[in-house]
Design a protein around this motif. Structure first.
Motif, short mmCIF file in Angstrom:
data_model
loop_
_atom_site.label_atom_id
_atom_site.label_comp_id
_atom_site.label_asym_id
_atom_site.label_seq_id
_atom_site.Cartn_x
_atom_site.Cartn_y
_atom_site.Cartn_z
N UNK A 1 0.83 -1.21 0.00
CA UNK A 1 0.00 0.00 0.00
C UNK A 1 0.86 1.26 0.00
N UNK A 2 2.11 1.16 -0.49
CA UNK A 2 2.99 2.32 -0.48
C UNK A 2 2.45 3.42 -1.37
N UNK A 3 2.82 4.65 -1.07
CA UNK A 3 2.29 5.80 -1.79
C UNK A 3 2.82 5.92 -3.22
N UNK A 4 3.91 5.23 -3.53
CA UNK A 4 4.51 5.41 -4.84
C UNK A 4 4.14 4.30 -5.83
N UNK A 5 3.17 3.45 -5.48
CA UNK A 5 2.78 2.38 -6.40
C UNK A 5 2.26 2.96 -7.71
N UNK A 6 1.40 3.99 -7.62
CA UNK A 6 0.84 4.59 -8.83
C UNK A 6 1.96 5.22 -9.67
N UNK A 7 2.93 5.85 -9.02
CA UNK A 7 4.05 6.44 -9.76
C UNK A 7 4.88 5.35 -10.44
N UNK A 8 5.07 4.23 -9.75
CA UNK A 8 5.82 3.12 -10.33
C UNK A 8 5.14 2.60 -11.59
N UNK A 9 3.83 2.41 -11.51
CA UNK A 9 3.06 1.95 -12.68
C UNK A 9 3.15 2.95 -13.82
N UNK B 1 -7.46 1.65 -10.03
CA UNK B 1 -7.10 1.44 -8.63
C UNK B 1 -6.63 2.70 -7.91
N UNK B 2 -6.18 3.71 -8.68
CA UNK B 2 -5.64 4.93 -8.05
C UNK B 2 -6.24 6.18 -8.72
N UNK B 3 -7.56 6.34 -8.60
CA UNK B 3 -8.22 7.47 -9.29
C UNK B 3 -7.78 8.84 -8.76
N UNK B 4 -7.24 8.90 -7.55
CA UNK B 4 -6.81 10.18 -6.98
C UNK B 4 -5.29 10.37 -7.11
N UNK B 5 -4.65 9.60 -7.98
CA UNK B 5 -3.21 9.69 -8.15
C UNK B 5 -2.79 11.06 -8.64
N UNK B 6 -1.60 11.47 -8.22
CA UNK B 6 -1.08 12.75 -8.70
C UNK B 6 -0.68 12.67 -10.18
N UNK B 7 -0.68 11.47 -10.74
CA UNK B 7 -0.36 11.29 -12.16
C UNK B 7 -1.60 11.10 -13.02
N UNK B 8 -2.79 11.22 -12.45
CA UNK B 8 -4.01 10.82 -13.16
C UNK B 8 -4.24 11.64 -14.44
N UNK B 9 -3.91 12.94 -14.39
CA UNK B 9 -4.08 13.77 -15.59
C UNK B 9 -3.15 13.30 -16.70
N UNK B 10 -1.89 13.05 -16.36
CA UNK B 10 -0.93 12.55 -17.35
C UNK B 10 -1.36 11.19 -17.90
N UNK B 11 -1.91 10.35 -17.03
CA UNK B 11 -2.34 9.02 -17.44
C UNK B 11 -3.48 9.11 -18.47
N UNK B 12 -4.47 9.94 -18.19
CA UNK B 12 -5.61 10.06 -19.10
C UNK B 12 -5.17 10.64 -20.45
N UNK B 13 -4.26 11.61 -20.42
CA UNK B 13 -3.75 12.16 -21.67
C UNK B 13 -2.99 11.11 -22.47
N UNK B 14 -2.19 10.31 -21.78
CA UNK B 14 -1.42 9.26 -22.45
C UNK B 14 -2.34 8.21 -23.07
#
Length: 466
Positions: free
Chosen positions: A411-419, A445-458
């Motif tokens: 449950x580490x905070x950087x799992x979404x960043x790793x993915x 699994x991580x809808x509130x990720x700090x990368x979510x905007x970049x992910x959707x654009x990608x």
């Protein structure tokens, strides 16, 4: 009052009856110090910790011997996560007055909870490292350090403020507002937090002090998001187990017991027993095989021989099982030593080679304790290396480190960043299907990720390419 020159106590006049010094200015400054202290008390009750701290600092400028003001300032610093500053003022306070000084109790509490002090020191170190990364332009690495800082000290308001700024720079207003609200719930007039609230257009960020004071009397729950950096959790839930393998007493006992058992059993007893059993088994097997040519052995003797052979084979099997168990216990002792030395990557590699089938409940408890501690640390180490290699465009090495980090995360905070970084590497390798798999996992699994905007654009770009 007590004369500041000779220490003589008197109650009337502006001149000391003993030495004749004019104490008018001293009396005025002391009165101002007391007034500022009383104002700070009211502000602290309203949860205006920044205002209270400012008043108390002014109070001490007027009278450095104002012990109640110094003690209260230490408590406020402690409340906002600045344990080191709090301790400094309490030490000064006890040096001025030892008997009946509340600061003595505060210091004793910190000494009995040394782990909290270590976590506070780690939080400050990580906060400073985050500032260093920001100066270098490595915003992502700064956010990781701030997450760790908040995890180590959930009361560290400076870290929350810097996290808010990072989220604002990243155009993530929702996440920035989350951290901003945490600060304003604890310190209603925090200057930086109010400034960020204004930037975010958060009109509800600073309601009236009276309403805040009323809310402060009732504990408020702070919403926790999946990718938030472990926002405040009740301290009692975060206390480490008393019987943890990290405790020195258990560690020494465990290591000594394992060492003796391994040396005696593996080096002296088990090999000798196994060799003896093997030789006897071979003799009996040879005798049974040659029975057809023997004329002086009865069937009963052969049956007895076969029974003894089976018994010896079973004993040999048990001895080999015990030998294997002791070898695995020796590996567990090695893993503990590696963890104690801070070599978490080597520790988890050793743990992965251990077969726990024959472990007792106590052995399993020790194994799980080491695993629970080492896995997150190793994951963090591998992730940091992977991120560094990614930023250096060494994608092959980055992929290896990041995939290894995922093997040890929970449950580490950087799992979404790793993915996210694995997805970017997959894109670089031309593997669109794998990249989409990583991106979709973040969205799901991580809808509130700090990368979510970049992910959707990608994802949108990949879909358009197809």
């Amino acid at each position: 009052m007590k004369c500041p020159n000779c220490g003589f106590e008197f109650f009337e006049g502006c001149h000391c009856p003993d030495c004749g010094v004019d104490v008018y200015v001293f009396r005025k400054t002391r009165s101002a110090s007391i007034r500022l202290y009383n104002e700070a008390l009211k502000l602290a009750e309203e949860r205006d910790l920044s205002g209270a701290a400012a008043n108390l600092e002014q109070s001490l400028l007027f009278d450095k011997n104002n012990i109640p003001a110094r003690n209260l300032l230490g408590l406020i610093y402690c409340e906002v996560g600045r344990i080191g500053d709090a301790l400094k003022h309490w030490i000064i306070s006890t040096s001025m007055l030892q008997d009946g000084n509340a600061a003595t109790g505060y210091i004793d509490y910190l000494q009995k909870n040394a782990r909290e002090m270590e976590k506070s020191n780690d939080a400050i170190r990580m906060y400073n490292q985050a500032i260093h990364y920001l100066k270098q332009g490595s915003d992502d690495l700064a956010v990781i350090q701030l997450k760790k800082s908040i995890d180590n000290n959930p009361d560290f308001l400076d870290a929350y403020n810097l996290m808010t700024l990072c989220c604002i720079e990243d155009k993530n207003a929702k996440r920035a507002q989350h951290f901003n609200e945490i600060v304003l719930k604890r310190d209603i007039r925090n200057p930086l937090a109010l400034h960020y609230a204004k930037l975010l257009g958060n009109t509800s960020a600073s309601p009236s002090p009276l309403k805040k004071a009323e809310k402060a009397k009732t504990p408020t729950a702070i919403s926790v998001k999946k990718t938030d950096s472990n926002p405040p959790i009740p301290r009692y839930k975060r206390k480490e187990k008393v019987n943890s393998v990290l405790e020195k007493r258990d560690f020494l006992t465990f290591l000594a017991g394992i060492g003796v058992a391994v040396i005696v059993i593996l080096v002296l007893i088990v090999p000798a027993l196994n060799e003896s059993k093997n030789n006897k088994i071979k003799e009996l097997e040879t005798a049974v095989e040659n029975y057809a040519g023997e004329t002086d052995m009865t069937p009963e003797e052969v049956l007895a021989m076969r029974t003894e052979l089976e018994k010896l084979q079973e004993e040999n099997k048990l001895l080999r099982s015990e030998e294997n168990k002791q070898a695995n216990l020796e590996l567990l002792a090695t893993a503990v030593a590696q963890m104690t030395d801070g070599d978490f990557e080597a520790c988890v590699t050793t743990l992965d080679t251990i077969d726990t089938v024959s472990f007792s409940e106590e052995d399993m408890a020790k194994y799980n304790s080491v695993k629970t501690t080492a896995y997150p640390k190793a994951a963090d180490s591998y992730y940091t290396k992977g991120k560094s290699q990614f930023l250096s465009n060494n994608f092959t090495e980055a992929k290896t480190y990041l995939e290894t980090a995922l093997n040890y995360t929970s449950t580490e905070n950087f799992v979404d960043d790793t993915l996210y970084y694995l997805a970017k590497i997959a894109e670089e390798d031309g593997d669109s299907m794998k990249a989409k798999e990583y991106y979709n996992k973040i969205v799901k699994e991580y809808p509130d990720s700090n990368q979510i905007t970049n992910v959707k654009n990608a994802l949108q770009n990949l879909n358009e390419q197809n």
